[in-house]
Design a protein around this motif. Structure first.
Motif, PDB file in Angstrom:
ATOM      1  N   LEU A  11       0.833  -1.205   0.000  1.00  0.00           N
ATOM      2  CA  LEU A  11       0.000   0.000   0.000  1.00  0.00           C
ATOM      3  C   LEU A  11       0.869   1.257   0.000  1.00  0.00           C
ATOM      4  O   LEU A  11       0.640   2.180  -0.787  1.00  0.00           O
ATOM      5  N   ARG A  12       1.855   1.290   0.856  1.00  0.00           N
ATOM      6  CA  ARG A  12       2.736   2.466   0.937  1.00  0.00           C
ATOM      7  C   ARG A  12       3.439   2.703  -0.406  1.00  0.00           C
ATOM      8  O   ARG A  12       3.465   3.830  -0.909  1.00  0.00           O
ATOM      9  N   LYS A  13       3.991   1.649  -0.978  1.00  0.00           N
ATOM     10  CA  LYS A  13       4.708   1.787  -2.249  1.00  0.00           C
ATOM     11  C   LYS A  13       3.778   2.333  -3.330  1.00  0.00           C
ATOM     12  O   LYS A  13       4.123   3.290  -4.032  1.00  0.00           O
ATOM     13  N   LYS A  14       2.593   1.748  -3.463  1.00  0.00           N
ATOM     14  CA  LYS A  14       1.659   2.183  -4.505  1.00  0.00           C
ATOM     15  C   LYS A  14       1.149   3.594  -4.233  1.00  0.00           C
ATOM     16  O   LYS A  14       0.965   4.388  -5.159  1.00  0.00           O
ATOM     17  N   ARG A  15       0.917   3.924  -2.975  1.00  0.00           N
ATOM     18  CA  ARG A  15       0.451   5.271  -2.624  1.00  0.00           C
ATOM     19  C   ARG A  15       1.506   6.314  -2.998  1.00  0.00           C
ATOM     20  O   ARG A  15       1.192   7.350  -3.579  1.00  0.00           O
ATOM     21  N   LEU A  16       2.760   6.005  -2.705  1.00  0.00           N
ATOM     22  CA  LEU A  16       3.843   6.950  -2.998  1.00  0.00           C
ATOM     23  C   LEU A  16       4.132   7.062  -4.494  1.00  0.00           C
ATOM     24  O   LEU A  16       4.679   8.056  -4.950  1.00  0.00           O
ATOM     25  N   GLU A  17       3.754   6.036  -5.260  1.00  0.00           N
ATOM     26  CA  GLU A  17       3.964   6.051  -6.709  1.00  0.00           C
ATOM     27  C   GLU A  17       2.879   6.822  -7.458  1.00  0.00           C
ATOM     28  O   GLU A  17       3.032   7.091  -8.645  1.00  0.00           O
ATOM     29  N   THR A  18       1.780   7.128  -6.791  1.00  0.00           N
ATOM     30  CA  THR A  18       0.689   7.810  -7.492  1.00  0.00           C
ATOM     31  C   THR A  18       1.130   9.186  -7.952  1.00  0.00           C
ATOM     32  O   THR A  18       1.952   9.837  -7.322  1.00  0.00           O
ATOM     33  N   ALA A  19       0.577   9.590  -9.055  1.00  0.00           N
ATOM     34  CA  ALA A  19       0.853  10.932  -9.572  1.00  0.00           C
ATOM     35  C   ALA A  19      -0.489  11.619  -9.785  1.00  0.00           C
ATOM     36  O   ALA A  19      -1.300  11.120 -10.554  1.00  0.00           O
ATOM     37  N   PRO A  20      -0.758  12.695  -9.119  1.00  0.00           N
ATOM     38  CA  PRO A  20       0.103  13.292  -8.101  1.00  0.00           C
ATOM     39  C   PRO A  20       0.136  12.436  -6.840  1.00  0.00           C
ATOM     40  O   PRO A  20      -0.786  11.675  -6.563  1.00  0.00           O
ATOM     41  N   TYR A  21       1.223  12.599  -6.092  1.00  0.00           N
ATOM     42  CA  TYR A  21       1.436  11.897  -4.825  1.00  0.00           C
ATOM     43  C   TYR A  21       0.213  12.038  -3.932  1.00  0.00           C
ATOM     44  O   TYR A  21      -0.386  13.104  -3.855  1.00  0.00           O
ATOM     45  N   TYR A  37      -5.235   5.291  11.488  1.00  0.00           N
ATOM     46  CA  TYR A  37      -5.539   3.908  11.121  1.00  0.00           C
ATOM     47  C   TYR A  37      -4.760   3.529   9.856  1.00  0.00           C
ATOM     48  O   TYR A  37      -4.155   2.449   9.795  1.00  0.00           O
ATOM     49  N   MET A  38      -4.768   4.404   8.859  1.00  0.00           N
ATOM     50  CA  MET A  38      -4.062   4.099   7.608  1.00  0.00           C
ATOM     51  C   MET A  38      -2.567   3.923   7.854  1.00  0.00           C
ATOM     52  O   MET A  38      -1.930   3.048   7.281  1.00  0.00           O
ATOM     53  N   SER A  39      -2.002   4.745   8.737  1.00  0.00           N
ATOM     54  CA  SER A  39      -0.596   4.601   9.090  1.00  0.00           C
ATOM     55  C   SER A  39      -0.352   3.261   9.777  1.00  0.00           C
ATOM     56  O   SER A  39       0.631   2.568   9.485  1.00  0.00           O
ATOM     57  N   ASP A  40      -1.260   2.880  10.673  1.00  0.00           N
ATOM     58  CA  ASP A  40      -1.137   1.592  11.360  1.00  0.00           C
ATOM     59  C   ASP A  40      -1.238   0.430  10.372  1.00  0.00           C
ATOM     60  O   ASP A  40      -0.564  -0.587  10.531  1.00  0.00           O
ATOM     61  N   VAL A  41      -2.072   0.564   9.353  1.00  0.00           N
ATOM     62  CA  VAL A  41      -2.182  -0.473   8.323  1.00  0.00           C
ATOM     63  C   VAL A  41      -0.857  -0.575   7.566  1.00  0.00           C
ATOM     64  O   VAL A  41      -0.324  -1.670   7.371  1.00  0.00           O
ATOM     65  N   GLU A  42      -0.313   0.558   7.159  1.00  0.00           N
ATOM     66  CA  GLU A  42       0.937   0.547   6.393  1.00  0.00           C
ATOM     67  C   GLU A  42       2.103  -0.036   7.193  1.00  0.00           C
ATOM     68  O   GLU A  42       2.984  -0.662   6.626  1.00  0.00           O
TER      69      GLU A  42
END
Length: 131
Positions: A11-21, A37-42
């Motif tokens: 999730l973190r990798k794909k989220r950071l790859e999105t354009a725009p971030y 919660y999202m941070s805890d998931v990542e």
């Protein structure tokens, strides 16, 4: 183990790859979930979300089919080995032949080679139909 072997890392990798971030806060806002919660998931402190939330994540991050499938598989792994990926139960329960095929495969202990031949046949048909 690859860095994408967990749902959170994927999730973190794909989220950071999105354009725009897309930030965790923005992803949480779009999903109507807390950024904590999202941070805890990542970071693996929380289980992956279920069902429609996973579908929404895939849509927000514009995941291709291969990445969607991987995301559903990784999400299921955060819960237990026995969890079926969230994109499959409805299909299996609503399709009598899918249930029969899975039971027959289980009963005869279908090999990886047999499954791969079946998958290849279906993929070929999908390509011919433009799917």
């Amino acid at each position: 183990m690859d860095t994408e072997d967990t749902f959170g890392a994927f999730l973190r990798k794909k989220r950071l790859e999105t354009a725009p971030y897309i930030s965790l806060r923005e992803l949480g806002r779009q999903l109507k979930l807390s950024p904590v919660y999202m941070s805890d998931v990542e970071t693996g402190r929380e289980y992956a979300p279920k069902g429609e939330i996973l579908t929404n994540i895939a849509n927000i991050l514009n995941l291709n089919k291969e990445d969607r499938d991987l995301m559903f598989d990784l999400a299921a792994k955060t819960r237990s080995r026995d969890t079926v990926p969230a994109d499959l139960p409805e299909y299996i329960t609503s399709n009598e032949y899918a249930k029969i095929a899975l039971r027959v495969a289980k009963d005869v202990d279908a090999t990886d080679t047999e499954w791969q031949e079946f998958i290849d046949k279906l993929k070929k048909r999908g390509e011919q139909e433009g799917k």
